[in-house]
Design a protein around this motif. Structure first.
Motif, PDB file in Angstrom:
ATOM      1  N   LEU A  20       0.841  -1.193   0.000  1.00 41.06           N
ATOM      2  CA  LEU A  20       0.000   0.000   0.000  1.00 41.06           C
ATOM      3  C   LEU A  20       0.876   1.244   0.000  1.00 41.06           C
ATOM      4  CD1 LEU A  20      -2.738  -1.008   2.612  1.00 41.06           C
ATOM      5  CD2 LEU A  20      -3.024  -0.839   0.133  1.00 41.06           C
ATOM      6  N   LEU A  21       0.309   2.341  -0.452  1.00 40.78           N
ATOM      7  CA  LEU A  21       1.018   3.614  -0.522  1.00 40.78           C
ATOM      8  C   LEU A  21       0.372   4.599   0.447  1.00 40.78           C
ATOM      9  CD1 LEU A  21       3.090   5.507  -1.907  1.00 40.78           C
ATOM     10  CD2 LEU A  21       1.314   6.019  -3.605  1.00 40.78           C
ATOM     11  N   HIS A  22       1.193   5.256   1.255  1.00 43.90           N
ATOM     12  CA  HIS A  22       0.737   6.325   2.131  1.00 43.90           C
ATOM     13  C   HIS A  22       1.392   7.629   1.674  1.00 43.90           C
ATOM     14  CE1 HIS A  22      -0.896   3.125   4.541  1.00 43.90           C
ATOM     15  NE2 HIS A  22       0.306   2.585   4.656  1.00 43.90           N
ATOM     16  N   LEU A  23       0.746   8.731   1.916  1.00 45.75           N
ATOM     17  CA  LEU A  23       1.234  10.043   1.460  1.00 45.75           C
ATOM     18  C   LEU A  23       1.506  10.046  -0.048  1.00 45.75           C
ATOM     19  CD1 LEU A  23       3.725  10.926   4.343  1.00 45.75           C
ATOM     20  CD2 LEU A  23       1.373  11.702   4.069  1.00 45.75           C
ATOM     21  N   PRO A  24       0.497   9.748  -0.868  1.00 48.24           N
ATOM     22  CA  PRO A  24       0.719   9.747  -2.323  1.00 48.24           C
ATOM     23  C   PRO A  24       1.124  11.105  -2.871  1.00 48.24           C
ATOM     24  CG  PRO A  24      -1.629   9.654  -1.812  1.00 48.24           C
ATOM     25  CD  PRO A  24      -0.899   9.423  -0.525  1.00 48.24           C
ATOM     26  N   ALA A  25       0.932  12.172  -2.082  1.00 48.71           N
ATOM     27  CA  ALA A  25       1.340  13.505  -2.530  1.00 48.71           C
ATOM     28  C   ALA A  25       2.822  13.554  -2.874  1.00 48.71           C
ATOM     29  CB  ALA A  25       1.023  14.538  -1.450  1.00 48.71           C
ATOM     30  N   VAL A  26       3.621  12.682  -2.246  1.00 43.59           N
ATOM     31  CA  VAL A  26       5.059  12.657  -2.539  1.00 43.59           C
ATOM     32  C   VAL A  26       5.293  12.305  -4.004  1.00 43.59           C
ATOM     33  CG1 VAL A  26       7.232  11.480  -2.034  1.00 43.59           C
ATOM     34  CG2 VAL A  26       5.656  12.084  -0.168  1.00 43.59           C
ATOM     35  N   TYR A  27       4.594  11.317  -4.512  1.00 46.05           N
ATOM     36  CA  TYR A  27       4.787  10.903  -5.901  1.00 46.05           C
ATOM     37  C   TYR A  27       4.017  11.797  -6.866  1.00 46.05           C
ATOM     38  CZ  TYR A  27       7.549   7.092  -4.244  1.00 46.05           C
ATOM     39  OH  TYR A  27       8.562   6.377  -3.649  1.00 46.05           O
ATOM     40  N   ARG A  28       2.928  12.385  -6.405  1.00 44.16           N
ATOM     41  CA  ARG A  28       2.282  13.399  -7.243  1.00 44.16           C
ATOM     42  C   ARG A  28       3.251  14.548  -7.513  1.00 44.16           C
ATOM     43  NH1 ARG A  28      -2.612  12.551  -3.703  1.00 44.16           N
ATOM     44  NH2 ARG A  28      -4.048  11.240  -4.909  1.00 44.16           N
ATOM     45  N   ASP A  29       3.958  14.975  -6.478  1.00 41.90           N
ATOM     46  CA  ASP A  29       4.931  16.056  -6.630  1.00 41.90           C
ATOM     47  C   ASP A  29       6.057  15.644  -7.575  1.00 41.90           C
ATOM     48  OD1 ASP A  29       6.062  18.718  -5.601  1.00 41.90           O
ATOM     49  OD2 ASP A  29       7.706  17.339  -5.181  1.00 41.90           O
ATOM     50  N   LEU A  30       6.546  14.413  -7.432  1.00 43.26           N
ATOM     51  CA  LEU A  30       7.603  13.927  -8.318  1.00 43.26           C
ATOM     52  C   LEU A  30       7.185  13.992  -9.777  1.00 43.26           C
ATOM     53  CD1 LEU A  30      10.303  12.432  -8.889  1.00 43.26           C
ATOM     54  CD2 LEU A  30       9.035  10.289  -8.539  1.00 43.26           C
ATOM     55  N   PHE A  31       5.973  13.544 -10.077  1.00 41.80           N
ATOM     56  CA  PHE A  31       5.532  13.510 -11.465  1.00 41.80           C
ATOM     57  C   PHE A  31       5.226  14.908 -11.991  1.00 41.80           C
ATOM     58  CE2 PHE A  31       5.606   9.110 -10.726  1.00 41.80           C
ATOM     59  CZ  PHE A  31       5.589   8.463 -11.960  1.00 41.80           C
ATOM     60  N   VAL A  32       4.719  15.794 -11.149  1.00 45.92           N
ATOM     61  CA  VAL A  32       4.487  17.175 -11.568  1.00 45.92           C
ATOM     62  C   VAL A  32       5.804  17.871 -11.889  1.00 45.92           C
ATOM     63  CG1 VAL A  32       3.791  19.452 -10.720  1.00 45.92           C
ATOM     64  CG2 VAL A  32       2.273  17.499 -10.405  1.00 45.92           C
ATOM     65  N   LYS A  33       6.839  17.595 -11.078  1.00 43.41           N
ATOM     66  CA  LYS A  33       8.115  18.296 -11.241  1.00 43.41           C
ATOM     67  C   LYS A  33       8.978  17.708 -12.353  1.00 43.41           C
ATOM     68  CE  LYS A  33       7.402  21.049  -7.688  1.00 43.41           C
ATOM     69  NZ  LYS A  33       7.945  20.709  -6.365  1.00 43.41           N
ATOM     70  N   GLY A  40       7.687  16.041 -15.424  1.00 41.91           N
ATOM     71  CA  GLY A  40       7.088  15.796 -16.734  1.00 41.91           C
ATOM     72  C   GLY A  40       5.692  16.353 -16.851  1.00 41.91           C
ATOM     73  N   LYS A  41       5.080  16.109 -18.000  1.00 41.56           N
ATOM     74  CA  LYS A  41       3.759  16.666 -18.271  1.00 41.56           C
ATOM     75  C   LYS A  41       2.638  15.801 -17.707  1.00 41.56           C
ATOM     76  CE  LYS A  41       5.160  19.065 -22.512  1.00 41.56           C
ATOM     77  NZ  LYS A  41       4.928  19.201 -23.973  1.00 41.56           N
ATOM     78  N   LYS A  42       2.809  14.482 -17.697  1.00 44.37           N
ATOM     79  CA  LYS A  42       1.751  13.602 -17.229  1.00 44.37           C
ATOM     80  C   LYS A  42       1.770  13.497 -15.710  1.00 44.37           C
ATOM     81  CE  LYS A  42       1.082  10.483 -21.165  1.00 44.37           C
ATOM     82  NZ  LYS A  42       1.089   9.057 -21.574  1.00 44.37           N
ATOM     83  N   PRO A  43       0.656  13.776 -15.036  1.00 43.41           N
ATOM     84  CA  PRO A  43       0.601  13.613 -13.578  1.00 43.41           C
ATOM     85  C   PRO A  43       0.570  12.140 -13.200  1.00 43.41           C
ATOM     86  CG  PRO A  43      -1.554  14.219 -14.422  1.00 43.41           C
ATOM     87  CD  PRO A  43      -0.608  14.303 -15.588  1.00 43.41           C
ATOM     88  N   LEU A  44       0.728  11.885 -11.927  1.00 45.52           N
ATOM     89  CA  LEU A  44       0.797  10.512 -11.436  1.00 45.52           C
ATOM     90  C   LEU A  44      -0.421   9.702 -11.842  1.00 45.52           C
ATOM     91  CD1 LEU A  44       2.102   8.340  -9.593  1.00 45.52           C
ATOM     92  CD2 LEU A  44       0.845   9.357  -7.676  1.00 45.52           C
ATOM     93  N   GLU A  45      -1.615  10.281 -11.691  1.00 45.17           N
ATOM     94  CA  GLU A  45      -2.839   9.519 -11.971  1.00 45.17           C
ATOM     95  C   GLU A  45      -3.014   9.162 -13.432  1.00 45.17           C
ATOM     96  OE1 GLU A  45      -3.780  10.969  -7.866  1.00 45.17           O
ATOM     97  OE2 GLU A  45      -2.644  11.677  -9.579  1.00 45.17           O
ATOM     98  N   GLU A  51       9.888   4.601 -16.068  1.00 49.16           N
ATOM     99  CA  GLU A  51       9.569   5.190 -17.371  1.00 49.16           C
ATOM    100  C   GLU A  51       9.756   6.701 -17.358  1.00 49.16           C
ATOM    101  OE1 GLU A  51       9.124   3.726 -20.180  1.00 49.16           O
ATOM    102  OE2 GLU A  51       9.323   1.759 -19.218  1.00 49.16           O
ATOM    103  N   ARG A  52       9.435   7.348 -16.232  1.00 48.12           N
ATOM    104  CA  ARG A  52       9.657   8.789 -16.143  1.00 48.12           C
ATOM    105  C   ARG A  52      11.156   9.107 -16.221  1.00 48.12           C
ATOM    106  NH1 ARG A  52       6.483  13.016 -14.770  1.00 48.12           N
ATOM    107  NH2 ARG A  52       5.106  11.802 -16.156  1.00 48.12           N
ATOM    108  N   CYS A  53      11.965   8.290 -15.564  1.00 50.43           N
ATOM    109  CA  CYS A  53      13.415   8.471 -15.662  1.00 50.43           C
ATOM    110  C   CYS A  53      13.884   8.347 -17.115  1.00 50.43           C
ATOM    111  CB  CYS A  53      14.137   7.445 -14.800  1.00 50.43           C
ATOM    112  SG  CYS A  53      14.088   7.757 -13.023  1.00 50.43           S
ATOM    113  N   ARG A  54      13.380   7.336 -17.803  1.00 52.30           N
ATOM    114  CA  ARG A  54      13.791   7.122 -19.194  1.00 52.30           C
ATOM    115  C   ARG A  54      13.355   8.293 -20.072  1.00 52.30           C
ATOM    116  NH1 ARG A  54      17.507   4.911 -20.666  1.00 52.30           N
ATOM    117  NH2 ARG A  54      16.668   3.952 -22.553  1.00 52.30           N
ATOM    118  N   GLU A  55      12.160   8.825 -19.807  1.00 54.63           N
ATOM    119  CA  GLU A  55      11.704   9.997 -20.564  1.00 54.63           C
ATOM    120  C   GLU A  55      12.624  11.190 -20.344  1.00 54.63           C
ATOM    121  OE1 GLU A  55       7.751  10.727 -19.242  1.00 54.63           O
ATOM    122  OE2 GLU A  55       6.954   8.825 -20.014  1.00 54.63           O
TER     123      GLU A  55
END
Length: 477
Positions: A56-69, A71-76, A237-241
């Motif tokens: 399970l994932l807690h504090l998903p905001a951490v990965y939302r922030d990673l994806f926002v910072k 690239g263009k596609k958000p985590l969801e 995949e985000r790293c590869r992008e």
């Protein structure tokens, strides 16, 4: 912009790599294994699939922030993310059951009153008010800022425990908080279960561990469709992008130093790779044990040799459909020699051959270096899990047991690090992100702010900030 070498391809390391690549650095990741993800792995067999690490994932905001910072596609848009409700079902030793709703303080109080008797919900709610004080006092220094150069203030206990007895003895452990303040054995067992799930013995964990139930019950528990391995896939995949280069099947044998500074790494094939900065995402104990760095005489290292806990995980392939009222997560509290276990039953078609089968994972926290018969212990775990899965014994097709030795093979150490906790004289503060060797940084669960998916992601943000902005970096606000 500089050349960055990252050692290991765990979640913290990849989170660092993606952020540094976006900042314009040239980043290469060297991973001794054949794939990425570190502890976030997958075991598949005969159409069944299981997470081998966190479920399970807690504090998903951490990965939302990673994806926002990065690239263009958000985590969801990269993974399917959903709240788990109920957050957990608890089955106590006396047979009492309670379903705790996801991120609902009022709902949790009502459920506890209904299951444990009037007043139980109020006692738990009052306890969480005090837990919030500990959270507010430690959130920034433990999660959002680099570890201070002088961590002594974090060695003090932040939890405003209620005093007990004529002598007003101080409360120093989580178990004492449960016994003195919750005044109900099952409420105390509920509190203890949060400590065990993060790898802490409640009899030894500081009172500040109250932040663990506060965090989960405030921010919720989330599931990634396809299992947590899908999150590792998305970060990779985000790293590869972002043009991060990955070199698999290649171990780093030394962090090369010149004039007391890390200037690159040596590889097992004899090559030396120069770097302006080196980021180690492997466990700090493994980094030292394999003699990749030469700072064994430092006081800093001595703080990270304390043996911790590990996990035994049993993957169960079951015949028969999952019942409609099944809980995603059930905690079965220990009794009669059986351990406390967490049973995960995700309703996810990606993890089973068809609707007439089910993939179940059972996990228990154990000492990191015991000598015992793990197959026998797995049998006790499955017996306990039978209280969460109706007719389990008759449905079982096969089981696969993962032991601390498997954890060591995947990560370099049998121990599974927990999140950083204040108090305890500073014993549960992990390594700072800035290592004792200039130019070498630590990311991932063995570094600040500690173990867990969210914490690993936070370490990536902190290390990237320290490299990009330098010593003046004070964290995100």
């Amino acid at each position: 912009m500089g050349r960055i070498v990252v050692i290991g391809a765990g979640l913290g390391a990849m989170a660092t790599a993606a952020r540094l690549a976006v900042a314009g650095h040239t980043v290469t990741v060297y991973e001794r294994g054949s794939t990425y993800g570190g502890a976030v792995g997958r075991f598949a067999r005969e159409g069944f699939a299981f997470d081998t690490g966190p479920g399970l994932l807690h504090l998903p905001a951490v990965y939302r922030d990673l994806f926002v910072k990065t690239g263009k596609k958000p985590l969801e848009e990269c993974v399917g993310l959903s709240q788990v409700d109920p957050a957990a079902r608890h089955v106590f030793a006396d047979g009492t059951r309670v379903d705790l709703p996801n991120a609902s303080r009022a709902g949790t109080a009502a459920a506890l009153d209904a299951a444990l008797g009037a007043g139980a919900g109020e006692r738990w709610s009052d306890f969480l008010v005090r837990a919030r004080e500990a959270w507010d006092r430690t959130r920034r220094p433990l999660l959002e800022e680099p570890q201070p150069a002088d961590p002594k203030p974090l060695a003090r206990e932040p939890y405003p425990a209620l005093k007990a007895g004529l002598l007003r003895r101080p409360t120093t452990t989580l178990a004492q908080v449960g016994a003195r303040e919750l005044a109900e054995p099952r409420l105390a067992a509920l509190l203890d279960a949060y400590a065990w799930s993060y790898g802490f013995d409640p009899a030894k964990a500081p009172a500040s561990a109250v932040v663990l139930p506060y965090m989960e019950q405030t921010f919720g528990s989330w599931y990634v469709a396809g299992g947590m391995r899908a999150l590792a896939d998305a970060v990779y995949e985000r790293c590869r992008e972002r043009r991060v280069e990955f070199v698999f099947g290649t171990a780093v044998t030394e962090v090369v130093e010149e004039a007391g500074r890390a200037v690159g790494v040596a590889l097992e094939d004899g090559r030396t790779v120069p770097a302006d900065h080196v980021v180690s995402g492997i466990p700090v104990p493994a980094l030292h044990a394999d003699q990749l760095v030469g700072w064994e005489g430092s006081e800093e290292w001595a703080r990270h040799q304390v043996l911790g806990t590990s996990r035994v995980t049993v993957h169960l392939a079951l015949r028969g459909a999952r019942e409609e009222d099944a809980a995603h997560r059930t905690v079965v509290h220990g009794e009669g020699g059986r351990p406390t276990v967490t049973v995960l039953r995700p309703d996810d078609p990606a993890l089973r051959p068809d609707a007439e089968h089910e993939a179940v994972t059972v996990t228990a926290t154990v000492p990191a270096h015991p000598a015992r018969d793990w197959e026998e212990y797995a049998g006790l775990m499955v017996e306990a899990a039978d209280r969460a899965v109706p007719g389990l014994a008759g449905r079982l097709l096969w089981r696969h047991v993962r032991t601390p030795d498997d954890v060591r093979a995947d990560t370099g150490t049998a121990e599974v690090p927990g999140p950083a906790l204040a108090g305890a004289g500073g014993a549960l503060l992990p390594a700072a992100n800035v290592s004792p060797v200039p130019g070498l940084y630590f990311a991932g669960g063995w570094s600040h702010p500690g173990g867990g998916l969210a914490h690993a992601g936070m370490s990536g943000a902190l290390v990237a900030g320290l490299i990009v902005e330098g010593a003046g970096f004070r964290g995100s606000r």
